[in-house]
Design a protein around this motif. Sequence first.
Motif, PDB file in Angstrom:
ATOM      1  N   ASP A 125       0.862  -1.686  -0.113  1.00 52.65           N
ATOM      2  CA  ASP A 125       0.052   0.204  -0.146  1.00 52.65           C
ATOM      3  C   ASP A 125       1.230   1.260  -0.252  1.00 52.65           C
ATOM      4  OD1 ASP A 125       0.618   0.245   2.582  1.00 52.65           O
ATOM      5  OD2 ASP A 125      -1.288  -0.101   3.400  1.00 52.65           O
ATOM      6  N   ASP A 173      -1.451   3.070  -5.195  1.00 50.11           N
ATOM      7  CA  ASP A 173      -2.127   1.816  -4.341  1.00 50.11           C
ATOM      8  C   ASP A 173      -2.120   0.980  -5.285  1.00 50.11           C
ATOM      9  OD1 ASP A 173      -4.388   1.663  -6.867  1.00 50.11           O
ATOM     10  OD2 ASP A 173      -5.857   3.921  -6.158  1.00 50.11           O
ATOM     11  N   ALA A 174      -3.303   0.326  -4.485  1.00 51.46           N
ATOM     12  CA  ALA A 174      -3.273  -1.562  -4.672  1.00 51.46           C
ATOM     13  C   ALA A 174      -3.570  -1.738  -6.018  1.00 51.46           C
ATOM     14  CB  ALA A 174      -3.731  -2.126  -3.731  1.00 51.46           C
TER      15      ALA A 174
END
Length: 375
Positions: A125, A173-174
């Motif tokens: 993350d 972000d993921a």
Amino acid sequence: MQEKDQHRTDARNAGNRLVAGHVSEDPFAAAFKATRMPMIVTDPNQSDNTIIFCNEAFRKMTGYSDDEIIGRNCRFLQGPDTDRETVSKIREAIVAGQDVAIDILNYRKDGSTFWNAVFISPVRDEAGKIIYFFASQLDFTNVKSREADLAAARHKAEAEVAKHTANLRSALDARTLLVHEVDHRVKNNLLTMASIVKMQARVTRDDGRRKTLMSVLNRIEALSTVQRKLFTLDDVSKFDVSEFTRELVTDLVDTTGRKDIRLSLDLSPLLVPAVKATPLSLIVNELVGDAVRRGLSDGGGDIHVVVRRLNGHFLIRIEDTSEPVEPDIENAELGRMLLEASALQLGAEIERKREGQKAIVEVVLLVGDHQENAN
């Protein structure tokens, strides 16, 4: 038993949360589900880093159902002949939070074995914490049985890819990271294909077939260079024609080992939309490759490459001065077909001319100001 059921429930819930973050038209979700490459996602925050999501290709490869996979650690694919040292290397890489590419003997549900080329990468993350592990597999049992040295060649290719793709931006972000991992697999697959073709050429005794295989290998390596260039840019929507040309041309000439082929470059920074990368790479590869082949006569020759912007157009110009060389008819025909198809796709114009012993090819393509950034 209740604890085991709870672990599987937790894993399935985690997988559902991951899927819920991707709408149906999300390219990651579509690629993950539809691809023929087996893929899984594990959650290190779950007990025993269990599988929380897998695609249909993984289920078909292993013979297990979704209910039999979710909530379990990947070690259920191991068996009596699985190498313990290989298992330890995978475990150590996961504990260290590092990428790992390794070959392992796995077992299907029916007890049959298969050689599995496993690629595992951590997904972090924005704070740098590992939130998932992304893993893809490739059943290469048939290749393993025919080519004993395939694993070593593929590891070498993986090391080269890892060198050029080591610095993914940690602030993504993921979802973005997972999409980039799918792109990473595309490059890996191209390099694996190149390794297989190279090995087949090595064991082929017929000169004609070997030349054909090396011709195919040349095109695959050009496309692999494009993929590497695309995804090392901060803005993956753009493609730098000049940087790609510099690398490709230098590699083509250096590979010959000839000191009498003299190369000069006149390259201006030129970014074009990434959708044009593949046909442009094929055009550059074919034109420069043709010039290199003409320079392989006894006297060598000069090759001059220009990439430049011209009032809303951009120009690729290849000049070579050398003694004429009799072309390979089949390879020349394939090159002509690739050039024509790529030019048609781009809306480009290709002009050829000769001035004495100098052969000149110019490719002119219209690129609007809103599409191109000359830096």
